[in-house]
Design a protein around this motif. Structure first.
Motif, mmCIF file in Angstrom:
data_model
loop_
_atom_site.group_PDB
_atom_site.id
_atom_site.type_symbol
_atom_site.label_atom_id
_atom_site.label_comp_id
_atom_site.label_asym_id
_atom_site.label_seq_id
_atom_site.Cartn_x
_atom_site.Cartn_y
_atom_site.Cartn_z
ATOM 1 N N MET A 177 48.862 48.644 36.748
ATOM 2 C CA MET A 177 48.463 47.465 35.984
ATOM 3 C C MET A 177 48.624 47.707 34.489
ATOM 4 N N HIS A 178 48.277 48.891 34.016
ATOM 5 C CA HIS A 178 48.426 49.194 32.588
ATOM 6 C C HIS A 178 49.908 49.206 32.193
ATOM 7 N N ARG A 179 50.772 49.772 33.045
ATOM 8 C CA ARG A 179 52.214 49.754 32.741
ATOM 9 C C ARG A 179 52.728 48.324 32.682
ATOM 10 N N PHE A 180 52.332 47.531 33.650
ATOM 11 C CA PHE A 180 52.805 46.143 33.730
ATOM 12 C C PHE A 180 52.337 45.351 32.513
ATOM 13 N N ALA A 181 51.072 45.500 32.154
ATOM 14 C CA ALA A 181 50.478 44.677 31.095
ATOM 15 C C ALA A 181 51.002 45.017 29.704
ATOM 16 N N ARG A 182 51.648 46.154 29.562
ATOM 17 C CA ARG A 182 52.174 46.512 28.236
ATOM 18 C C ARG A 182 53.173 45.471 27.740
ATOM 19 N N THR A 183 53.965 44.914 28.655
ATOM 20 C CA THR A 183 55.060 44.037 28.229
ATOM 21 C C THR A 183 55.046 42.657 28.874
ATOM 22 N N ARG A 184 54.174 42.429 29.833
ATOM 23 C CA ARG A 184 54.211 41.158 30.569
ATOM 24 C C ARG A 184 52.811 40.557 30.690
ATOM 25 N N PRO A 185 52.734 39.253 30.908
ATOM 26 C CA PRO A 185 51.417 38.607 30.973
ATOM 27 C C PRO A 185 50.685 38.902 32.278
ATOM 28 N N VAL A 186 49.386 39.078 32.153
ATOM 29 C CA VAL A 186 48.486 39.273 33.292
ATOM 30 C C VAL A 186 47.325 38.303 33.114
ATOM 31 N N HIS A 187 46.973 37.592 34.180
ATOM 32 C CA HIS A 187 45.847 36.656 34.105
ATOM 33 C C HIS A 187 44.943 36.860 35.302
ATOM 34 N N CYS A 200 51.699 38.671 36.378
ATOM 35 C CA CYS A 200 50.753 39.141 37.395
ATOM 36 C C CYS A 200 49.515 38.260 37.363
ATOM 37 N N TRP A 201 49.059 37.849 38.541
ATOM 38 C CA TRP A 201 47.904 36.943 38.676
ATOM 39 C C TRP A 201 46.891 37.591 39.601
ATOM 40 N N LEU A 202 45.671 37.779 39.122
ATOM 41 C CA LEU A 202 44.578 38.318 39.927
ATOM 42 C C LEU A 202 43.593 37.201 40.241
ATOM 43 N N PRO A 203 43.570 36.727 41.488
ATOM 44 C CA PRO A 203 42.658 35.642 41.850
ATOM 45 C C PRO A 203 41.212 36.115 41.913
ATOM 46 N N GLY A 204 40.325 35.169 42.161
ATOM 47 C CA GLY A 204 38.934 35.501 42.400
ATOM 48 C C GLY A 204 38.742 36.056 43.796
ATOM 49 N N GLY A 205 37.503 36.382 44.104
ATOM 50 C CA GLY A 205 37.176 36.944 45.408
ATOM 51 C C GLY A 205 35.843 37.652 45.335
ATOM 52 N N PHE A 234 36.517 32.490 33.902
ATOM 53 C CA PHE A 234 35.584 32.466 35.014
ATOM 54 C C PHE A 234 35.834 31.270 35.937
ATOM 55 N N PHE A 235 36.670 30.343 35.530
ATOM 56 C CA PHE A 235 36.942 29.200 36.404
ATOM 57 C C PHE A 235 38.286 29.375 37.103
ATOM 58 N N HIS A 236 38.393 28.734 38.262
ATOM 59 C CA HIS A 236 39.629 28.735 39.037
ATOM 60 C C HIS A 236 40.422 27.472 38.696
ATOM 61 N N LEU A 237 41.666 27.647 38.328
ATOM 62 C CA LEU A 237 42.523 26.515 38.012
ATOM 63 C C LEU A 237 42.733 25.635 39.242
ATOM 64 N N ILE A 238 42.533 24.326 39.059
ATOM 65 C CA ILE A 238 42.857 23.349 40.107
ATOM 66 C C ILE A 238 44.119 22.575 39.729
ATOM 67 N N ALA A 239 44.189 22.086 38.477
ATOM 68 C CA ALA A 239 45.344 21.293 38.070
ATOM 69 C C ALA A 239 45.353 21.129 36.555
ATOM 70 N N PRO A 240 46.523 20.876 35.977
ATOM 71 C CA PRO A 240 46.561 20.489 34.577
ATOM 72 C C PRO A 240 45.799 19.186 34.374
ATOM 73 N N GLY A 255 38.981 38.201 39.567
ATOM 74 C CA GLY A 255 40.126 38.868 38.959
ATOM 75 C C GLY A 255 39.890 39.152 37.487
ATOM 76 N N TYR A 256 39.219 38.247 36.796
ATOM 77 C CA TYR A 256 38.853 38.447 35.396
ATOM 78 C C TYR A 256 37.898 39.632 35.267
ATOM 79 N N MET A 257 36.909 39.704 36.154
ATOM 80 C CA MET A 257 35.964 40.822 36.113
ATOM 81 C C MET A 257 36.677 42.154 36.338
ATOM 82 N N ALA A 258 37.647 42.164 37.255
ATOM 83 C CA ALA A 258 38.390 43.393 37.522
ATOM 84 C C ALA A 258 39.228 43.823 36.319
ATOM 85 N N LEU A 259 39.682 42.876 35.509
ATOM 86 C CA LEU A 259 40.440 43.204 34.306
ATOM 87 C C LEU A 259 39.550 43.804 33.223
#
Length: 441
Positions: A315-325, A291-296, A432-438, A330-334
């Motif tokens: 979200m709590h059910r999902f995050a128990r076993t799978r990655p959330v970023h 699960c990916w929560l973008p900015g906004g 706090f940063f948005h990924l652009i590229a590796p 999106g970080y603030m909402a987490l």
């Protein structure tokens, strides 16, 4: 190669976006298929480009992207009649130290691709002297292709005559003159323009811009000036590995700042994107493996997010076993809580301990290079390049730091992001940063 133009200016706030949107609209109404791009890390303008052109717009960034990635983004798009790229800030503006392929200046993209520059100049308060500005931009970098200028905020016919006289003496071609009366203002908020999908009467605004630019610019002369160069050799870019095979992606007015090229790269790598709306009290699709929560703008919708119990529980059910970023908003909402501009605290998801506040705003802006201290979904510990832009203050960030983060000058950044492992073995992380590229370098 499809011929193109770079729409740029001496500085921000000069009229680039109105010119860009007006050209896209006017040329589309002529029956032309125009591919837009945005130079630099802006994530709002591409939405307007798409609305005006009918085609996705992608970011090209010389600081954050290898040259091979820039070329790949351009050549991967379907055939078009013309490319229009909108610059950021001033034409030569970037950071002090070189990144992947440059300092992040629009001039670097124009030179690499051979797209002549159309420079829009605010001529308020000057006449023949505007030619000195234009000539300086046209000649500062000898290998930069230069098409000509569009004059903005022209006061009168006499004013235009004087400016054209100076441009003729300076050997600068005038491609248009936009009168001060009747010019267009686009609605803005603290991170730039109000998002395209939130702009009331957007099509009418775009049509007005198309009429305005079509009436006051020489479109045929611009089309005749468009050009490209044979692509230079470049190594293949570092792979942009998706964070999962099936990615639940938050997407609504609170979570919309995702770079189009990132989603495009994930799809091209075979990932399936599964959008959901937290504001509609929806949770991630249970078939997703990430699960990916973008900015906004979560701060503008904090009350609704706090009341979205279905979203919270899912979200709590999902995050128990799978990655959330989460990225920025999106970080603030987490996090545990968010204090809005009025000083009221709203409970967020509580998947991380982060507490943020907009009550006392402080701008955070700039490129970021991050070396993860914990593996990120799909990315592992590979170094990343991104961009940060927000006004939140950190009240508390108690979880383990996610990455070692530096700015474009190599100085350490205190906002490291954070992560924690859940009881079921899932991982929750945010930056706090948005990924652009590796990062390759």
């Amino acid at each position: 190669m499809t011929p193109g133009l770079m729409i740029s200016a001496p500085a921000s706030g000069t009229g680039k976006t109105v010119l860009m949107l007006g050209l896209l609209n006017a040329l589309r109404r002529r029956g032309m298929d125009v591919q837009p791009f945005k130079s630099g890390p802006d994530y709002i303008d591409p939405g307007f480009h798409r609305a005006a052109s009918g085609r996705p717009s992608f970011n090209l960034d010389a600081w954050a992207m290898e040259r091979g990635r820039i070329l790949t983004h351009v050549t991967a798009q379907p055939d078009a009649d013309l490319v229009l790229a909108e610059g950021s800030m001033g034409l030569f503006d970037g950071v002090a130290h070189r990144g992947e392929s440059g300092i992040g200046a629009s001039a670097e993209i124009a030179t690499l691709m051979g797209w002549p520059v159309v420079l829009i100049i605010d001529v308020s308060g000057q006449a023949q002297s505007a030619a000195a500005v234009a000539r300086g931009f046209a000649t500062l970098q000898p290998d930069l292709p230069f098409a000509g200028v569009v004059l903005n905020r022209v006061a009168s016919a006499r004013h235009e005559t004087l400016i054209r006289e100076g441009m003729e003496r300076g050997g600068i071609r005038v491609l248009g003159a936009l009168p001060r009366q009747g010019n267009i203002t686009l609605p803005e908020r603290h991170l730039g323009l109000v998002q395209a999908e939130e702009t009331e009467g957007l099509q009418a605004i775009l049509d007005h811009a198309g009429d305005f630019i079509g009436a006051h610019c020489d479109l045929d002369a611009m089309l005749g000036a468009a050009a490209a160069r044979p692509l230079p050799p470049a190594d293949p870019p570092t792979a942009m590995t998706p964070p999962g095979g099936r990615i639940a992606l938050a997407r609504d007015a609170a979570f919309s700042f995702t770079y189009p090229h990132v989603i495009d790269a994930w799809r091209r790598a075979g990932a399936t994107i599964l959008p959901f709306s937290p504001l509609a009290d929806e949770g991630p699709d249970d078939s997703a493996d990430c699960c990916w929560l973008p900015g906004g703008y979560p701060e503008l919708h904090a009350g609704r997010l706090a009341a979205a119990d279905g979203f919270r529980q899912a979200m709590h059910r999902f995050a128990r076993t799978r990655p959330v970023h989460g990225e920025c908003g999106g970080y603030m909402a987490l996090g545990a809580g968010l204090v809005d501009a009025d000083g009221q605290r709203h409970a967020m998801l509580g998947l991380l301990g982060l507490e943020t506040s907009y009550h006392k705003r402080r701008m955070h802006l700039g490129y970021r290079r991050a070396t993860p201290l914990a593996p990120l979904p799909g990315l592992g510990r590979a170094a990343l390049r991104g961009h940060e832009f927000h006004y939140a203050s950190i009240l508390s960030e108690p979880d383990a730091p996610l990455a070692h983060v530096t700015d474009a000058n190599g100085r350490e950044v205190a906002e490291t992001g954070s992560h924690r492992t859940t009881d079921g073995g899932g991982q929750v992380s945010g930056t706090f940063f948005h990924l652009i590229a590796p990062a390759a370098t």
